[in-house]
Design a protein around this motif. Sequence first.
Motif, PDB file in Angstrom:
ATOM      1  N   HIS A 219      20.130  15.197  17.572  1.00  0.00           N
ATOM      2  CA  HIS A 219      20.324  14.826  16.178  1.00  0.00           C
ATOM      3  C   HIS A 219      19.032  15.067  15.394  1.00  0.00           C
ATOM      4  CE1 HIS A 219      23.910  11.844  16.873  1.00  0.00           C
ATOM      5  NE2 HIS A 219      24.171  13.072  17.263  1.00  0.00           N
ATOM      6  N   PRO A 220      19.131  15.239  14.081  1.00  0.00           N
ATOM      7  CA  PRO A 220      17.913  15.354  13.269  1.00  0.00           C
ATOM      8  C   PRO A 220      17.151  14.025  13.282  1.00  0.00           C
ATOM      9  CG  PRO A 220      19.847  15.177  11.862  1.00  0.00           C
ATOM     10  CD  PRO A 220      20.358  15.367  13.260  1.00  0.00           C
ATOM     11  N   ARG A 221      15.890  14.087  12.931  1.00  0.00           N
ATOM     12  CA  ARG A 221      15.067  12.878  12.952  1.00  0.00           C
ATOM     13  C   ARG A 221      15.606  11.872  11.940  1.00  0.00           C
ATOM     14  NH1 ARG A 221      10.529  11.793  15.536  1.00  0.00           N
ATOM     15  NH2 ARG A 221       8.936  10.353  14.766  1.00  0.00           N
ATOM     16  N   PRO A 222      15.865  10.634  12.385  1.00  0.00           N
ATOM     17  CA  PRO A 222      16.373   9.615  11.462  1.00  0.00           C
ATOM     18  C   PRO A 222      15.260   9.102  10.559  1.00  0.00           C
ATOM     19  CG  PRO A 222      15.993   8.645  13.602  1.00  0.00           C
ATOM     20  CD  PRO A 222      15.712  10.109  13.757  1.00  0.00           C
ATOM     21  N   LYS A 223      15.638   8.341   9.558  1.00  0.00           N
ATOM     22  CA  LYS A 223      14.653   7.764   8.649  1.00  0.00           C
ATOM     23  C   LYS A 223      14.166   6.414   9.182  1.00  0.00           C
ATOM     24  CE  LYS A 223      16.267   9.958   4.387  1.00  0.00           C
ATOM     25  NZ  LYS A 223      16.762   9.724   2.997  1.00  0.00           N
ATOM     26  N   PHE A 224      12.870   6.281   9.247  1.00  0.00           N
ATOM     27  CA  PHE A 224      12.231   5.005   9.553  1.00  0.00           C
ATOM     28  C   PHE A 224      10.805   5.083   9.016  1.00  0.00           C
ATOM     29  CE2 PHE A 224      12.085   7.698  13.357  1.00  0.00           C
ATOM     30  CZ  PHE A 224      10.725   7.786  13.623  1.00  0.00           C
ATOM     31  N   PRO A 225      10.171   3.946   8.776  1.00  0.00           N
ATOM     32  CA  PRO A 225       8.836   3.967   8.174  1.00  0.00           C
ATOM     33  C   PRO A 225       7.838   4.745   9.030  1.00  0.00           C
ATOM     34  CG  PRO A 225       9.754   1.755   8.097  1.00  0.00           C
ATOM     35  CD  PRO A 225      10.665   2.565   8.967  1.00  0.00           C
ATOM     36  N   GLU A 226       7.261   5.771   8.464  1.00  0.00           N
ATOM     37  CA  GLU A 226       6.240   6.560   9.131  1.00  0.00           C
ATOM     38  C   GLU A 226       5.017   6.690   8.212  1.00  0.00           C
ATOM     39  OE1 GLU A 226       7.562   9.901  11.715  1.00  0.00           O
ATOM     40  OE2 GLU A 226       9.411   9.831  10.539  1.00  0.00           O
ATOM     41  N   PRO A 227       3.904   6.043   8.505  1.00  0.00           N
ATOM     42  CA  PRO A 227       3.619   5.223   9.687  1.00  0.00           C
ATOM     43  C   PRO A 227       4.383   3.907   9.650  1.00  0.00           C
ATOM     44  CG  PRO A 227       1.818   5.055   8.129  1.00  0.00           C
ATOM     45  CD  PRO A 227       2.745   6.107   7.589  1.00  0.00           C
ATOM     46  N   PRO A 228       4.445   3.212  10.771  1.00  0.00           N
ATOM     47  CA  PRO A 228       5.208   1.958  10.813  1.00  0.00           C
ATOM     48  C   PRO A 228       4.569   0.863   9.982  1.00  0.00           C
ATOM     49  CG  PRO A 228       3.966   2.261  12.838  1.00  0.00           C
ATOM     50  CD  PRO A 228       3.823   3.533  12.065  1.00  0.00           C
ATOM     51  N   ILE A 229       5.384  -0.127   9.647  1.00  0.00           N
ATOM     52  CA  ILE A 229       4.882  -1.296   8.928  1.00  0.00           C
ATOM     53  C   ILE A 229       4.097  -2.169   9.905  1.00  0.00           C
ATOM     54  CG2 ILE A 229       5.556  -3.382   7.669  1.00  0.00           C
ATOM     55  CD1 ILE A 229       8.092  -1.833   6.818  1.00  0.00           C
ATOM     56  N   GLY A 230       2.933  -2.573   9.521  1.00  0.00           N
ATOM     57  CA  GLY A 230       2.119  -3.402  10.397  1.00  0.00           C
ATOM     58  C   GLY A 230       0.656  -3.290  10.049  1.00  0.00           C
ATOM     59  N   PHE A 231      -0.128  -4.177  10.608  1.00  0.00           N
ATOM     60  CA  PHE A 231      -1.550  -4.242  10.253  1.00  0.00           C
ATOM     61  C   PHE A 231      -2.394  -3.345  11.143  1.00  0.00           C
ATOM     62  CE2 PHE A 231      -5.836  -5.907  10.743  1.00  0.00           C
ATOM     63  CZ  PHE A 231      -6.243  -5.962   9.417  1.00  0.00           C
ATOM     64  N   LEU A 232      -3.307  -2.626  10.517  1.00  0.00           N
ATOM     65  CA  LEU A 232      -4.381  -1.914  11.196  1.00  0.00           C
ATOM     66  C   LEU A 232      -5.679  -2.222  10.454  1.00  0.00           C
ATOM     67  CD1 LEU A 232      -2.928   1.664  11.860  1.00  0.00           C
ATOM     68  CD2 LEU A 232      -3.370  -0.106  13.554  1.00  0.00           C
ATOM     69  N   PRO A 233      -6.796  -2.369  11.163  1.00  0.00           N
ATOM     70  CA  PRO A 233      -8.061  -2.617  10.465  1.00  0.00           C
ATOM     71  C   PRO A 233      -8.373  -1.575   9.397  1.00  0.00           C
ATOM     72  CG  PRO A 233      -8.325  -3.022  12.807  1.00  0.00           C
ATOM     73  CD  PRO A 233      -6.950  -2.431  12.626  1.00  0.00           C
ATOM     74  N   ALA A 234      -7.915  -0.336   9.610  1.00  0.00           N
ATOM     75  CA  ALA A 234      -8.194   0.737   8.651  1.00  0.00           C
ATOM     76  C   ALA A 234      -7.621   0.433   7.270  1.00  0.00           C
ATOM     77  CB  ALA A 234      -7.636   2.056   9.171  1.00  0.00           C
ATOM     78  N   LYS A 235      -6.608  -0.423   7.212  1.00  0.00           N
ATOM     79  CA  LYS A 235      -6.003  -0.753   5.930  1.00  0.00           C
ATOM     80  C   LYS A 235      -6.939  -1.546   5.023  1.00  0.00           C
ATOM     81  CE  LYS A 235      -1.143  -0.500   7.313  1.00  0.00           C
ATOM     82  NZ  LYS A 235       0.185  -1.147   7.248  1.00  0.00           N
ATOM     83  N   LEU A 236      -7.988  -2.098   5.608  1.00  0.00           N
ATOM     84  CA  LEU A 236      -8.955  -2.868   4.819  1.00  0.00           C
ATOM     85  C   LEU A 236     -10.078  -1.986   4.285  1.00  0.00           C
ATOM     86  CD1 LEU A 236      -9.256  -6.048   7.066  1.00  0.00           C
ATOM     87  CD2 LEU A 236      -7.949  -5.811   4.950  1.00  0.00           C
TER      88      LEU A 236
END
Length: 420
Positions: A219-236
């Motif tokens: 099947h073709p790639r489904p839709k989902f959050p890319e990158p995933p939802i969640g915390f990474l230190p880089a977000k700061l």
Amino acid sequence: MPGVKRAAEDAELPAKKREFQPSPPTLIHFTHLDPFASASPSSSSSSHSSSKKIPVSFYDLDGTLIKPRLGGQFPKSRDDWMWWHPSVPEKLKAEHEKGRHLIIISNQGDQRDKIRQEWRAKLSLIAAKIPKDVPIRILAALSKTDAYRKPGIGMYEVIERLYKDKGLEIDLENSVFVGDAAGRVAKGSVGKDHGDTDYKFALNVGLKFVTPEEHFLKHPRPKFPEPPIGFLPAKLGSLASLPHIIPSHTPITRSMLEIVLFVGPPASGKSSFFRKHFAPEGYEHINQDLLGTRDRCLRVAEGFLTEGKKVVIDNTNRNKETRAHWIRLSTKLKIPIRLFHFLCPIELAKHNNIYRACYGPANEPPRTLLPMSAFGSYVVAFEKPSIDEGFDEIRGVNFHFEGSEEQRKKWDMYMLEPKR
């Protein structure tokens, strides 16, 4: 009848061909045949036949390779399973014939002994249905709070060490992780994914990630959050660009007798800061987690101070009422008191909590995972410290990660997400 022949062949399979390997208490490690046995290389895999790099097809188990046969959300017994799709066995065979190793990486968290025993028994039943001569390795994380559990990479690290011991290397560039926990939302009659731990695990390790629908059904790639939802230190942003100490023009420690009070959420770097800066200068460490009660902390601290020993109060000291106890002690003994405010964002503190419990360096004291409620209660009760409370000085401490490059890579990963 093919089914009878297969059953007879399976009955003749030596018991040692399927066995549970030695592993820590929170990890199951099961092998069917010899996972290191070389497959007959096909034309498409000849480039790997002389290489020490091995491409691996990693799979989640439930919802990816198998599903409950009786239709429930969870299996009711060792026999309550069927292939996720009829094409699964032949796909596993095809992957093996390409020269790829097959490894299952699964989270299993039910603490009831009966459920665990049923699950362990099911592994041999699953192995019996795998096409003949196709070896497979299965690892399962049993705890919900250690590095083995996805998206933690503990299970992958076990595999990586096994390959290194054989003089082999996992070919990450040509390997893949297939899992159903991608973070997809509900659509029509199809429910949402139970999480996104498979996708995050693949990102943490550095593996290409695909869903079962892509891998088995094309099947073709489904839709989902890319990158995933969640915390990474880089977000700061770049934490390293912030000054470590504010203000930074005066020494951290003093030669005179004093009380130093730490303020900050759990897992904000307070104890590490003490070990690096204050312990070498002879300051005594006062911590309520170790001493049990505030009253005992006060008594022990007063004893050290009357002996001429400087002290650091390493607790969260989240509000004025708590801090007032130490200000009164400084007034009573006529000893100056300074405050160091750890400015670590609460989401980063939660991240640090999981990192240090799962991947804490060997040269630091082991830390247990704190409940998420500890961070919520800190936020609710927190009152910003003020010099007017009676402090001689207040300094800010921004969080700076300290550790090796390997430790930094782990700290930068997605962490498991305990229930809040």
